[in-house]
Scaffold this motif. Structure first.
Motif, mmCIF file in Angstrom:
data_model
loop_
_atom_site.group_PDB
_atom_site.id
_atom_site.type_symbol
_atom_site.label_atom_id
_atom_site.label_comp_id
_atom_site.label_asym_id
_atom_site.label_seq_id
_atom_site.Cartn_x
_atom_site.Cartn_y
_atom_site.Cartn_z
ATOM 1 N N LEU A 1 0.862 -1.179 0.000
ATOM 2 C CA LEU A 1 0.000 0.000 0.000
ATOM 3 C C LEU A 1 0.901 1.232 0.000
ATOM 4 C CD1 LEU A 1 -2.516 -1.140 2.777
ATOM 5 C CD2 LEU A 1 -2.941 -1.107 0.304
ATOM 6 N N ILE A 2 0.524 2.224 -0.799
ATOM 7 C CA ILE A 2 1.329 3.438 -0.927
ATOM 8 C C ILE A 2 0.542 4.642 -0.428
ATOM 9 C CG2 ILE A 2 2.487 5.008 -2.518
ATOM 10 C CD1 ILE A 2 2.880 2.667 -4.406
ATOM 11 N N ALA A 3 1.186 5.428 0.428
ATOM 12 C CA ALA A 3 0.645 6.713 0.861
ATOM 13 C C ALA A 3 1.626 7.800 0.435
ATOM 14 C CB ALA A 3 0.462 6.741 2.378
ATOM 15 N N THR A 4 1.124 8.835 -0.221
ATOM 16 C CA THR A 4 1.983 9.963 -0.542
ATOM 17 C C THR A 4 1.224 11.259 -0.269
ATOM 18 O OG1 THR A 4 3.551 10.875 -2.142
ATOM 19 C CG2 THR A 4 1.419 10.136 -3.016
ATOM 20 N N LYS A 5 1.905 12.383 -0.446
ATOM 21 C CA LYS A 5 1.329 13.674 -0.071
ATOM 22 C C LYS A 5 1.683 14.734 -1.104
ATOM 23 C CE LYS A 5 3.021 12.598 4.557
ATOM 24 N NZ LYS A 5 4.218 11.909 4.015
ATOM 25 N N LYS B 1 3.522 8.837 -11.808
ATOM 26 C CA LYS B 1 4.630 8.510 -12.708
ATOM 27 C C LYS B 1 5.885 8.166 -11.916
ATOM 28 C CE LYS B 1 3.002 11.323 -16.599
ATOM 29 N NZ LYS B 1 3.282 12.510 -17.445
ATOM 30 N N ARG B 2 6.190 8.979 -10.915
ATOM 31 C CA ARG B 2 7.409 8.720 -10.138
ATOM 32 C C ARG B 2 7.325 7.402 -9.381
ATOM 33 N NH1 ARG B 2 7.376 14.587 -9.391
ATOM 34 N NH2 ARG B 2 5.964 14.335 -7.607
ATOM 35 N N LEU B 3 6.150 7.070 -8.881
ATOM 36 C CA LEU B 3 5.962 5.831 -8.124
ATOM 37 C C LEU B 3 5.810 4.607 -9.027
ATOM 38 C CD1 LEU B 3 3.532 7.295 -5.467
ATOM 39 C CD2 LEU B 3 5.761 6.264 -4.943
ATOM 40 N N GLY B 4 5.586 4.830 -10.308
ATOM 41 C CA GLY B 4 5.436 3.718 -11.244
ATOM 42 C C GLY B 4 4.169 2.923 -11.014
ATOM 43 N N THR B 5 3.074 3.628 -10.715
ATOM 44 C CA THR B 5 1.810 2.956 -10.438
ATOM 45 C C THR B 5 0.672 3.723 -11.089
ATOM 46 O OG1 THR B 5 0.401 2.068 -8.669
ATOM 47 C CG2 THR B 5 1.392 4.214 -8.273
ATOM 48 N N ILE C 1 -2.896 5.522 -6.231
ATOM 49 C CA ILE C 1 -2.322 5.793 -4.910
ATOM 50 C C ILE C 1 -3.350 5.382 -3.865
ATOM 51 C CG2 ILE C 1 -1.583 7.617 -3.325
ATOM 52 C CD1 ILE C 1 -0.642 9.126 -5.939
ATOM 53 N N ASP C 2 -2.937 4.576 -2.908
ATOM 54 C CA ASP C 2 -3.890 4.061 -1.918
ATOM 55 C C ASP C 2 -4.359 5.136 -0.946
ATOM 56 O OD1 ASP C 2 -3.843 1.128 -2.617
ATOM 57 O OD2 ASP C 2 -1.713 1.495 -2.319
#
Length: 341
Positions: free
Chosen positions: A83-87, A115-119, A122-123
């Motif tokens: 699971l990915i969390a970003t801001k 793009k940066r996360l390659g997904t 975003i969860d």
């Protein structure tokens, strides 16, 4: 690993997750935290997954996107397992629209983060700081657009005041749009301000709490105490930590040392275990420069403090409530009890 509900959602997340502000070291300040490269990050992700911790927290503002890029490489080929969390919200350049949480910034930042996360999703997407110049309705419509487009699954906020968050919740309800499910905040044994207003709000509105810097910028790492100065070259010896009055810090570290001796566990594990027992906590974000630090932090999930140990830590870390909470508790304690989980 213990799993908890992500606020008012149905998603289960680990009680401890890895924060990636140390990935990249893209500025002089952040290099004092760490400068983890792809190979090191991949090793840290491996350790987390071995411990059963499958969520990772980053932000576009961490090293101006480098942290997201490194995390994306570290999880490559196993996106379905994490699971990915970003801001977004912190400055990403010098332009007037490179900061804040306008609709323009939120949508453009999300596309760049993907793009940066390659997904492709975003969860948990979080607004990193409150933007008083952008109407909250504008933020909500942008987040609703991203949700409907399938680019984010849930959203939250970070570093909001109580009225900011409550206004967002109320407007989301009024307009029939998704609510923020989390609030990422600073909360430690030496910084308990969160308890006066934000914790009761979280419990009342079912907003999960994510904790950043749970060891107060390494001040509760066990490297500093009443008779121990920060090691030369450590983060504690720089300005990359958070201010804490010496009397409060040493009052807390004295008890942490005692409980550490009683339990046979490290001082960071004791500090994290205290936080895990607090009301409203969905997850604690831990950082690590190396594998040993990460393994030690993640093992805090196995430690259960006794009621006496919790009471001693509570007493050592207690601070007088700010107004109007001291007045409410002094005059109407029976009607204004402290929050409980």
């Amino acid at each position: 690993m213990d799993y908890r509900t992500l606020g008012g959602s149905g998603l289960k997340i680990p009680a401890l997750m890895l924060g990636t502000a140390t990935f990249g070291g893209g500025s002089e300040f952040l290099r004092k935290w760490g400068a983890t490269d792809v190979a090191e990050a991949t090793s840290l992700v491996d350790i987390c997954l071995d411990f059963g911790s499958n969520m990772f927290d980053t932000a576009d503002g961490y090293s101006t996107g480098q942290s997201e890029e490194i995390l994306g490489q570290a999880i490559k080929g196993r996106r379905d397992k994490v699971l990915i969390a970003t801001k977004t919200g912190m400055p990403m350049g010098l332009g007037e629209n490179e900061i804040g949480t306008s609709r323009h910034k939120i949508i453009a930042s999300c596309e760049a983060s993907l793009k940066r996360l390659g997904t492709d999703v975003i969860d948990l997407y979080q607004l990193h700081a409150f933007d008083a110049l952008t109407p909250i309705e504008e933020m909500l419509h942008a987040l609703d657009t991203l949700t409907r487009a399938g680019k984010i699954r849930y959203y939250g906020v970070s570093n909001y005041s109580g009225w900011h968050l409550m206004k967002m919740l109320a407007l989301a309800d009024r307009h029939g749009m998704p609510r923020p499910v989390t609030h990422q905040i600073y909360y430690t044994l030496v910084a308990r301000d969160f308890e006066w207003e934000l914790m009761p709000l979280a419990l009342d509105q079912n907003v999960g709490t994510l904790v950043w810097s749970p060891l107060s910028g390494a001040k509760l790492s066990g490297k500093i105490g009443r008779n121990r100065r920060p090691p030369e070259g450590s983060r504690l010896a720089t300005d990359a930590s958070w201010p804490v009055a010496d009397d409060l810090l040493y009052s807390v570290t004295d008890v942490l040392e005692d409980v550490s001796g009683e339990t046979g566990r490290s001082i960071p594990q004791v500090a994290l275990a205290w936080l895990l027992g607090r009301p409203s906590i969905s997850s604690i974000i831990v950082g690590a420069r190396n594998a040993a630090q990460l393994k030690d932090n993640l093992a805090a999930c196995e430690l259960k403090l006794t009621a006496d140990q919790v009471a001693r830590l509570d007493a050592a870390s207690a601070i007088p409530p700010v107004y109007p909470y001291w007045h409410q508790r002094r005059t109407m304690m029976k009607r204004n009890p402290p929050p409980v989980g």
